[in-house]
Design a protein around this motif. Structure first.
Motif, PDB file in Angstrom:
ATOM      1  N   LEU A  91       1.925  -7.855   1.789  1.00 25.61           N
ATOM      2  CA  LEU A  91       1.458  -6.858   2.743  1.00 25.61           C
ATOM      3  C   LEU A  91       0.578  -7.681   3.881  1.00 25.61           C
ATOM      4  N   GLU A  92      -0.185  -8.513   3.230  1.00 31.40           N
ATOM      5  CA  GLU A  92      -0.881  -9.576   4.385  1.00 31.40           C
ATOM      6  C   GLU A  92       0.313 -10.080   5.347  1.00 31.40           C
ATOM      7  N   GLU A  93       1.255 -10.131   4.875  1.00 32.02           N
ATOM      8  CA  GLU A  93       2.102 -10.781   5.893  1.00 32.02           C
ATOM      9  C   GLU A  93       2.443  -9.548   7.079  1.00 32.02           C
ATOM     10  N   ILE A  94       2.538  -8.573   6.528  1.00 28.08           N
ATOM     11  CA  ILE A  94       2.838  -7.155   7.451  1.00 28.08           C
ATOM     12  C   ILE A  94       1.774  -6.632   8.108  1.00 28.08           C
ATOM     13  N   PHE A  95       0.368  -6.747   7.457  1.00 34.60           N
ATOM     14  CA  PHE A  95      -0.620  -5.952   8.061  1.00 34.60           C
ATOM     15  C   PHE A  95      -1.661  -6.849   8.363  1.00 34.60           C
ATOM     16  N   GLY A  96      -1.894  -8.005   8.057  1.00 32.11           N
ATOM     17  CA  GLY A  96      -2.863  -9.108   8.428  1.00 32.11           C
ATOM     18  C   GLY A  96      -3.910  -9.313   7.072  1.00 32.11           C
ATOM     19  N   PRO A  97      -4.805  -9.869   7.147  1.00 27.35           N
ATOM     20  CA  PRO A  97      -5.678 -10.386   6.090  1.00 27.35           C
ATOM     21  C   PRO A  97      -6.309  -9.056   5.137  1.00 27.35           C
ATOM     22  N   TYR A  98      -6.000  -9.053   4.087  1.00 23.73           N
ATOM     23  CA  TYR A  98      -6.737  -8.063   3.272  1.00 23.73           C
ATOM     24  C   TYR A  98      -8.062  -7.934   3.411  1.00 23.73           C
ATOM     25  N   PRO A  99      -8.212  -6.547   3.699  1.00 29.15           N
ATOM     26  CA  PRO A  99      -9.942  -6.339   4.369  1.00 29.15           C
ATOM     27  C   PRO A  99     -11.056  -6.113   3.401  1.00 29.15           C
ATOM     28  N   PHE A 100     -10.786  -6.278   2.048  1.00 33.50           N
ATOM     29  CA  PHE A 100     -11.858  -5.913   0.959  1.00 33.50           C
ATOM     30  C   PHE A 100     -12.373  -7.196   0.115  1.00 33.50           C
ATOM     31  N   ASN A 101     -13.438  -7.006  -0.704  1.00 36.25           N
ATOM     32  CA  ASN A 101     -13.813  -8.135  -1.449  1.00 36.25           C
ATOM     33  C   ASN A 101     -13.180  -8.115  -2.778  1.00 36.25           C
ATOM     34  N   ALA A 102     -12.236  -7.177  -3.128  1.00 41.16           N
ATOM     35  CA  ALA A 102     -11.755  -7.464  -4.687  1.00 41.16           C
ATOM     36  C   ALA A 102     -10.276  -6.632  -4.705  1.00 41.16           C
ATOM     37  N   LEU A 103      -9.634  -6.839  -5.490  1.00 39.20           N
ATOM     38  CA  LEU A 103      -8.381  -6.173  -5.806  1.00 39.20           C
ATOM     39  C   LEU A 103      -8.119  -5.720  -7.214  1.00 39.20           C
ATOM     40  N   GLY A 104      -7.191  -4.745  -7.352  1.00 40.86           N
ATOM     41  CA  GLY A 104      -7.136  -4.260  -8.883  1.00 40.86           C
ATOM     42  C   GLY A 104      -6.339  -2.881  -8.930  1.00 40.86           C
ATOM     43  N   GLY A 105      -6.520  -2.284  -9.783  1.00 42.13           N
ATOM     44  CA  GLY A 105      -5.733  -0.843 -10.235  1.00 42.13           C
ATOM     45  C   GLY A 105      -6.338  -0.453 -11.457  1.00 42.13           C
ATOM     46  N   TYR A 106      -6.216   0.747 -11.817  1.00 43.26           N
ATOM     47  CA  TYR A 106      -6.647   1.317 -13.333  1.00 43.26           C
ATOM     48  C   TYR A 106      -5.587   2.432 -13.579  1.00 43.26           C
ATOM     49  N   VAL A 107      -5.490   2.580 -14.855  1.00 45.43           N
ATOM     50  CA  VAL A 107      -4.685   3.694 -15.560  1.00 45.43           C
ATOM     51  C   VAL A 107      -5.307   4.363 -16.559  1.00 45.43           C
ATOM     52  N   PRO A 108      -6.213   5.392 -16.178  1.00 46.31           N
ATOM     53  CA  PRO A 108      -6.913   6.162 -17.441  1.00 46.31           C
ATOM     54  C   PRO A 108      -5.974   7.192 -17.949  1.00 46.31           C
ATOM     55  N   ASN A 109      -6.234   7.710 -19.138  1.00 44.79           N
ATOM     56  CA  ASN A 109      -5.466   8.573 -20.023  1.00 44.79           C
ATOM     57  C   ASN A 109      -5.763  10.150 -19.271  1.00 44.79           C
ATOM     58  N   VAL A 110      -4.939  10.309 -18.020  1.00 45.50           N
ATOM     59  CA  VAL A 110      -5.307  11.646 -17.571  1.00 45.50           C
ATOM     60  C   VAL A 110      -4.044  12.553 -17.617  1.00 45.50           C
ATOM     61  N   ARG A 111      -4.100  13.644 -17.456  1.00 44.67           N
ATOM     62  CA  ARG A 111      -2.709  14.442 -17.432  1.00 44.67           C
ATOM     63  C   ARG A 111      -2.107  14.511 -15.989  1.00 44.67           C
ATOM     64  N   SER A 112      -2.708  14.131 -15.138  1.00 43.20           N
ATOM     65  CA  SER A 112      -2.350  14.492 -13.471  1.00 43.20           C
ATOM     66  C   SER A 112      -1.070  13.587 -13.543  1.00 43.20           C
TER      67      SER A 112
END
Length: 521
Positions: A268-289
């Protein structure tokens, strides 16, 4: 010893400066920021620069206790002001002095400081509060997910009122420090970088920092028992991914998708330019949504996103939002296209990269698979209305608009726009008209008709987005009469499986639902 000579004129000037403005010059801040889609959202009269949240959460009882220190600057002479909060306020101080306060409406905390607040003079507001977020219902719905081992705050367009007081609208972004104490053996996940972690007397405190402006709905809190993976990007950014320990059969597919976060972000940096924030990641909690959300630096994913196997396309969608939606945020919720149209189009570009169907082939399929009398075409992505804010048309027709723009400008100019916009508008706000003006300025072309056709007309455009090569060789009627593709591109199933990213549940009459845009196949 030097004595300063004070002349009479200087004395008079100093006395004038010491005289406070008349009480009549100080007026209450508005109870809403002025968004016509959500009149109660946000507040007027001040601008927040920083939130410092010190929290304690007990998963077994869902009790959240908090002290929020809010640093803000009045934008007018304020006699009183509002914060958005659904939990019970226990004590409020403004500039260190006790302030009067009362709860009004569904989510308003009305604060009257002991001394009126002059315009442009920074203030601190400290609110002590407590409550059980799962018991807070606003207009019949909640943004708080209760899980078997904790709780999660992640919703759009509002989630802050369930866990901290704020000016709850994207127009007022701020930096965040979030400190959360939870029972030992339980983790607290939030935005940005984990600054420190310590344990004492059966409680572990996690201290998170998000050091770039962040909309309040993009702040997230997840408490539970997680398997956490950490890494560092080639550029030195910390990566934190977290998976609930009880994801069951979805666990492997979730990891196989989210562990590709760094790879996707680098693309995405190739498409949109430098990543704008200080960290990366994601999370998957045990939710029903079933939805996902672009919570800043650390997107939220429901386990159901991975019920049919790994799906990197949803990771592409949420990470694209880090540029389009998080760094450049909407001025008002009617401008949702500049978030969702671009995030959907990034999925089409990922399909091109993977050799599973070009963006043009996906555009042809979307256009041909919806007859002219399909209600899909009556939704206007440029101003869909609160009832259709997350309608599938905002996503798919919004992406069609970008394919039309790409065909009009050619790849070189189009991709220059995609990269330039989040650079020019970094950490700010924009509306659809701002993007149209930007595109016209940068391309040197009149584009009003193109955007009006694809974003504002409540009907199916006469022709699909047509590449320049085809445009010169076929009439509009010939293009219209062309047969529909026999089958969708290979990537279509994965992209369609992410349609629930915008299904934020049934929120009564508050306009946060999908508006019937599901079943897209």
């Amino acid at each position: 010893m030097h004595r300063r000579l004070i002349v009479p004129g200087a004395i008079a000037a100093s006395l004038l400066l010491a005289i406070p403005a008349s009480a009549a010059d100080f007026v209450p801040g508005a109870p809403g920021i002025g968004d016509p889609y959500y009149p109660a959202s946000g507040n007027g009269g001040y601008d927040v620069t920083h939130y410092d949240l010190r929290l304690k959460y007990q998963p077994s009882t869902d009790l959240l206790e908090g002290t929020a220190t809010i640093l803000a600057t009045p934008t007018q002479n304020l006699s009183r002001f509002n914060l958005d909060l659904g939990l019970k306020a226990l004590d409020v101080r403004v500039n260190g002095r006790k302030a009067a306060f009362r709860a009004t409406g569904a989510q308003e905390l009305e604060v009257t400081p002991a001394v009126p607040l002059p315009k442009d003079r920074p203030v601190s507001v400290v609110v002590r509060y407590a409550g059980k977020p799962s018991e807070v219902k606003i207009d019949g719905w909640t943004a708080w997910h209760r899980t078997p081992d904790g709780g999660v705050a992640a919703q759009q367009p509002e989630s802050a009122v369930w866990w901290f007081p704020s000016n709850d609208h994207p127009l007022d972004k701020a930096t965040f420090d979030v400190s959360v104490a939870v029972p030992d053996g339980t983790q607290a996940i939030s935005n940005g970088v984990l600054q420190s972690q310590s344990s004492r007397l059966g409680w572990t405190r996690y201290n998170w920092r998000s050091d770039k402006p962040q909309a309040t709905y993009l702040a997230t809190l997840a408490v539970g028992r997680f398997d956490v993976t950490t890494d560092t990007t080639a550029n030195g950014l910390p990566v934190v991914n977290a998976y609930s320990k009880d994801l069951g059969a979805n666990a492997g597919a979730a990891r196989a998708s989210i562990e590709r976060t760094v790879e996707v972000a680098e693309w995405l940096e190739e498409i949109f330019g430098p990543y704008p924030f200080n960290a990366l990641g994601g999370y998957v909690p045990n939710v029903r949504s079933g939805y996902a959300l672009e919570t800043q630096t650390r997107p939220f994913y429901s386990p159901r996103q991975f019920a049919n196997g790994s799906n990197v396309s949803v990771v592409v969608h949420e990470l694209a939002h880090q540029w389009y939606g998080d760094s450049v945020s909407v001025k008002g919720w009617k401008d949702i296209w500049i978030n969702e149209g671009f995030a959907r189009y990034s999925q089409w570009l990922w399909s091109e990269r993977e050799g599973e169907g070009t963006a043009q082939e996906l555009a042809d399929w979307v256009y041909a698979s919806r007859p002219a009398d399909d209600p899909f075409w009556t939704v206007k992505p440029g101003d869909p209305g609160p009832e259709n804010q997350f309608h599938l048309a905002v996503y798919d027709r919004g992406a069609l608009a970008l394919q039309a723009l790409r065909n009009e400008l050619g790849d070189e100019d189009f991709f220059r726009l995609l990269k330039g916009w989040p650079t020019e508008r970094a950490h700010g706000n924009a509306d659809v008209a701002d993007f149209v003006s930007y595109a016209e300025r940068e391309s040197g072309k009149e584009l009003d008709a193109l955007f009006d056709t694809w974003l504002y007309q409540p009907s199916k455009p006469v022709t699909a987005p047509v590449p320049a090569a085809e445009r010169s060789g076929a009439s509009a009627s010939a293009r219209t009469a062309a047969p529909a593709p026999a089958a969708p591109p290979k990537s279509w199933a994965k992209i369609a499986a992410t349609n629930t990213v915008h299904d934020h549940g049934d929120h009564g009459d508050h306009g946060r639902g999908d508006g019937g845009g599901h079943g897209h196949d």
